[in-house]
Design a protein around this motif. Sequence first.
Motif, mmCIF file in Angstrom:
data_model
loop_
_atom_site.group_PDB
_atom_site.id
_atom_site.type_symbol
_atom_site.label_atom_id
_atom_site.label_comp_id
_atom_site.label_asym_id
_atom_site.label_seq_id
_atom_site.Cartn_x
_atom_site.Cartn_y
_atom_site.Cartn_z
ATOM 1 N N ASN A 164 0.828 -1.211 0.000
ATOM 2 C CA ASN A 164 0.000 0.000 0.000
ATOM 3 C C ASN A 164 0.861 1.259 0.000
ATOM 4 O OD1 ASN A 164 -2.338 -1.514 0.010
ATOM 5 N ND2 ASN A 164 -2.622 -1.410 2.228
ATOM 6 N N GLN A 165 1.922 1.247 0.820
ATOM 7 C CA GLN A 165 2.819 2.405 0.857
ATOM 8 C C GLN A 165 3.485 2.623 -0.494
ATOM 9 O OE1 GLN A 165 5.374 3.059 4.489
ATOM 10 N NE2 GLN A 165 4.632 1.015 5.006
ATOM 11 N N LEU A 166 3.871 1.511 -1.114
ATOM 12 C CA LEU A 166 4.538 1.602 -2.407
ATOM 13 C C LEU A 166 3.604 2.177 -3.465
ATOM 14 C CD1 LEU A 166 6.989 1.023 -4.147
ATOM 15 C CD2 LEU A 166 6.194 -1.338 -4.402
ATOM 16 N N ALA A 167 2.386 1.647 -3.518
ATOM 17 C CA ALA A 167 1.410 2.122 -4.504
ATOM 18 C C ALA A 167 1.097 3.603 -4.285
ATOM 19 C CB ALA A 167 0.139 1.293 -4.419
ATOM 20 N N ASP A 168 0.939 3.993 -3.019
ATOM 21 C CA ASP A 168 0.646 5.399 -2.712
ATOM 22 C C ASP A 168 1.824 6.301 -3.080
ATOM 23 O OD1 ASP A 168 -1.810 4.676 -1.743
ATOM 24 O OD2 ASP A 168 -1.213 4.678 0.367
ATOM 25 N N SER A 169 3.035 5.801 -2.865
ATOM 26 C CA SER A 169 4.229 6.617 -3.122
ATOM 27 C C SER A 169 4.446 6.860 -4.608
ATOM 28 C CB SER A 169 5.468 5.927 -2.532
ATOM 29 O OG SER A 169 5.333 5.755 -1.141
ATOM 30 N N ILE A 170 4.144 5.846 -5.420
ATOM 31 C CA ILE A 170 4.361 5.966 -6.862
ATOM 32 C C ILE A 170 3.310 6.860 -7.514
ATOM 33 C CG2 ILE A 170 4.387 4.659 -9.037
ATOM 34 C CD1 ILE A 170 5.544 2.311 -7.474
ATOM 35 N N SER A 171 2.123 6.906 -6.945
ATOM 36 C CA SER A 171 1.025 7.668 -7.553
ATOM 37 C C SER A 171 1.349 9.162 -7.592
ATOM 38 C CB SER A 171 -0.271 7.434 -6.774
ATOM 39 O OG SER A 171 -0.145 7.915 -5.448
ATOM 40 N N PHE A 172 0.630 9.869 -8.456
ATOM 41 C CA PHE A 172 0.853 11.305 -8.623
ATOM 42 C C PHE A 172 0.079 12.110 -7.588
ATOM 43 C CE2 PHE A 172 1.401 9.951 -13.195
ATOM 44 C CZ PHE A 172 2.780 10.109 -13.192
ATOM 45 N N LYS A 173 0.659 13.239 -7.234
ATOM 46 C CA LYS A 173 -0.082 14.194 -6.420
ATOM 47 C C LYS A 173 -1.239 14.741 -7.243
ATOM 48 C CE LYS A 173 3.904 15.641 -3.648
ATOM 49 N NZ LYS A 173 4.798 16.768 -3.261
ATOM 50 N N SER A 174 -2.274 15.183 -6.567
ATOM 51 C CA SER A 174 -3.493 15.631 -7.246
ATOM 52 C C SER A 174 -3.204 16.718 -8.282
ATOM 53 C CB SER A 174 -4.487 16.154 -6.203
ATOM 54 O OG SER A 174 -5.677 16.584 -6.815
ATOM 55 N N ASN A 175 -3.687 16.464 -9.514
ATOM 56 C CA ASN A 175 -3.597 17.423 -10.626
ATOM 57 C C ASN A 175 -2.162 17.777 -11.000
ATOM 58 O OD1 ASN A 175 -6.475 17.654 -10.745
ATOM 59 N ND2 ASN A 175 -6.398 19.117 -9.035
ATOM 60 N N THR A 176 -1.226 16.855 -10.744
ATOM 61 C CA THR A 176 0.174 17.105 -11.116
ATOM 62 C C THR A 176 0.766 15.844 -11.727
ATOM 63 O OG1 THR A 176 1.243 16.325 -9.077
ATOM 64 C CG2 THR A 176 0.374 18.581 -9.069
ATOM 65 N N LYS A 177 1.975 15.968 -12.232
ATOM 66 C CA LYS A 177 2.749 14.830 -12.695
ATOM 67 C C LYS A 177 3.931 14.590 -11.748
ATOM 68 C CE LYS A 177 0.502 13.568 -16.387
ATOM 69 N NZ LYS A 177 -0.083 12.215 -16.518
ATOM 70 N N GLU A 178 3.740 15.032 -10.526
ATOM 71 C CA GLU A 178 4.769 14.846 -9.500
ATOM 72 C C GLU A 178 4.351 13.702 -8.578
ATOM 73 O OE1 GLU A 178 6.810 17.278 -5.745
ATOM 74 O OE2 GLU A 178 5.409 18.298 -7.107
ATOM 75 N N ARG A 179 5.269 12.782 -8.354
ATOM 76 C CA ARG A 179 4.934 11.620 -7.524
ATOM 77 C C ARG A 179 4.809 12.020 -6.052
ATOM 78 N NH1 ARG A 179 5.144 7.507 -10.951
ATOM 79 N NH2 ARG A 179 6.693 7.518 -12.631
#
Length: 302
Positions: A164-179
């Motif tokens: 879960n931590q890994l999946a959350d970490s890889i995902s993008f911040k809201s409305n950005t292309k920043e992880r």
Amino acid sequence: MKKLSLFVFLICVLTGCFDKTFDFRNHQSLENMMSGMSLEEQRVFLDDIQLAADALGGDHNLNGYTVEEVKAEAENARAFLNKKNVELLKEIISEMESIGKESIRLHMSSHGLFSMPKEGYIAKTYSINKLKEKLLELSPTEKSQKENNISSEKKITDNISIENQLADSISFKSNTKEREKTSSDIIKIFKDSNVISQSPNGRVDYTDYYIIGSPAKLMGHDILLIEEEYMDENIGCCVNPGFGFSVKINGNISNLVSFAENNGCSFEEALTLSEKLKSLDINYNLPQGDFVYLSCRENDIQ
């Protein structure tokens, strides 16, 4: 004086002063057997005598037994009682769980044998948790099984937490292309969970490679190798910061493909992982199976 000593010796021979075997008709035999024992050892031995006598149907059946033989007979009796208790407690606990019963009244004999309440005997109320504790105490196998279950449950919980931590970490911040997290943050998650070693197993150019030491998953598939690319010192061109995973697939990979597409990662099927490890000079006994590769670097984000 010598005549007196000889007389005492003869009396002892006749009365069994030196005989260290049990004779239910001669109280002196018990004292002889306990000669040299501490008070605590005597107490334990008297318990052994009583238990062994009851198990054999009377103290007369212990005639001729040595101290060691009495102890062995008592140990056999305890093992038998223990087995009976384990069988009964398992049955009672199973029945209580099936009907949602929280407590039950049971009788316990002077030797610790559980039984259902008997008329004329005092019964005691036991909670189901107390009976479970007693079962673990009586049965090393049950205790070991519970410990294994707890250990397995902890590993499963840890794996889910890491995933879960890994999946959350890889995902993008809201409305950005920043992880959400940097590659260093992700590597730290694995290090803090003791999934990888504190130092990389290999390094080529700008990339560190870590072999997975404890089970870790991504979308239900087994991660075997993690890599982190970053600028440590300028040794050439060109660094592409981020991280990657070499994964052994378990079943359908559609969830892994979707994960890569949704999180700005490139996806490579039919990875020849053995060749990759060989090129990195990393010795690793790979499990059998098919492998894929995910790269989640800056240049993978579209």
